[in-house]
Design an enzyme around this catalytic site. Structure first.
Site, PDB file in Angstrom:
ATOM      1  CE  LYS A   1      12.503 -10.731   4.491  1.00 27.05           C
ATOM      2  NZ  LYS A   1      11.954 -10.786   3.271  1.00 27.05           N
TER       3      LYS A   1
ATOM      4  CD  GLN B   1      11.366 -13.928   1.068  1.00 28.35           C
ATOM      5  OE1 GLN B   1      10.668 -12.690   1.627  1.00 28.35           O
ATOM      6  NE2 GLN B   1      11.927 -13.724   1.006  1.00 28.35           N
TER       7      GLN B   1
ATOM      8  CG  ASP C   1      11.921  -6.727  -0.250  1.00 27.14           C
ATOM      9  OD1 ASP C   1      13.132  -6.878   0.684  1.00 27.14           O
ATOM     10  OD2 ASP C   1      11.302  -7.413  -0.808  1.00 27.14           O
TER      11      ASP C   1
END
Ligand code: NAP
Length: 291
Positions: free
Chosen positions: A52, A96, A119
């Protein structure tokens, strides 16, 4: 049979994003900034977050990595989420997953400001997606829809069977596929589904998001079907240097000859998931979702 090249499409999207970032910068706007919070040292999570950060650099975003040890408390993490919510320089951020068992993922996701939830996991974004309002859509479903669009695969009135009902893949994808922009007729299957083989055979578009390597066999796919393989399971292999190999949920050699289109693993859905996070971050920076 057409092999859907997710790597190529993702590279094209990356170039499009980089070009937009260049224009933003030249016009004096701030550089889009993505932050990632990583707890612990899980190998998979470390790899995903490293990708990322690397992807951000490739398109000209700013990125920040905030690391915690496994023993971070829920309150400490929630305080960091609050800080990121209030930091005007951060356009979007991700925490995460998975998190250690003593931290509630639900609480952490709900603490994220939906406007920065790139997200697309916050209930507000999920709810907005359900009623077709602008929202951050989670990366894998967004990436799959983008692949179908860019390959101009017909979806109107098609039977789409999605095997797997997770909150990050199967369920949001089922909502997107049934929306008016796509118009498929959707069935969501799971571990309690009866006559799964027969159901899969009825699919014009079959999506496997299960996490069971090579679960979908040739006799479960109808001739001419479009098959999207989301599965990525690391299995031991004596054919690779690392000793590991990624396996999809589809028995590729049996299924591919029957398909009109199919995604490979690796190189299908995976690269699209990565680029979709960048796309969402650009949307967040341009204030296009929540005006
Ligand atoms: P998950 O949360 O474990 O969900 C798996 C789903 O598959 C569940 O709904 C489960 O049913 C269903 N299932 C499991 N075994 C089944 C069976 N034998 N028959 C029918 N349904 C079955 O997994 P996930 O997070 O959605 O991920 C699925 C796979 O996609 C994994 O391999 C993951 O690594 C991969 N993935 C890849 C990407 C990418 O970018 N390529 C992104 C995300 C995930 P129940 O609900 O009844 O338990």
């Amino acid at each position: 049979m057409v092999l859907i090249d997710g790597k190529k499409v993702a590279a094209e999207m990356k170039e499009e994003i980089a070009a937009k970032v260049k224009v933003l910068k030249e016009s004096g706007s701030k550089t889009p900034h993505l932050a990632a919070v990583l707890v612990g040292h899980d190998g998979g999570s470390e790899t995903y977050v490293a990708y990322k950060i690397k992807d951000c650099e490739a398109v000209g975003f700013k990125s920040s990595l905030i690391r915690y040890e496994d023993n971070v408390t829920e309150n400490e993490l929630l305080a960091k989420v609050q800080e990121l919510n209030e930091d005007a320089d951060i356009d979007g951020f991700i925490v995460q997953l998975p998190l250690p068992a003593h931290i509630s993922e639900e609480k952490v996701i709900e603490a994220i400001n939906p406007k920065k939830d790139v997200d697309g996991f916050h209930p507000e974004n999920v709810g907005r997606m359900v009623i077709s309002l602008p929202s951050f859509v989670s990366a894998t479903p967004f990436g799959i829809v983008e692949l179908l669009k860019r390959y101009k695969i017909e979806t109107i009135g098609k039977n789409c069977v999605i095997v797997g009902r997770s909150n990050i893949v199967g369920r949001p994808l089922s909502i997107l596929m049934s929306q008016k922009a796509i118009n498929a007729t959707v069935t969501v299957a799971h571990s309690r589904t009866k006559n799964l083989e027969e159901l899969c055979r009825s699919a014009d578009i079959l999506v496997a998001a299960i996490g069971v390597p090579e679960f979908v066999k040739g006799n479960m796919v109808k001739d001419g079907a479009v098959v999207i393989d989301v599965g990525t399971t690391r299995v031991k292999s004596d054919q690779t240097k690392s000793g590991w190999k990624l396996k999809g949920d589809v028995l590729f050699d049996e299924v591919a000859p029957k398909c009109s289109y199919i995604t490979p693993v690796p190189g299908g859905v995976g690269p699209m998931t990565r680029v979709s996070l960048l796309y969402n971050t650009l949307l967040a920076a341009s204030g296009k979702i929540y005006k």
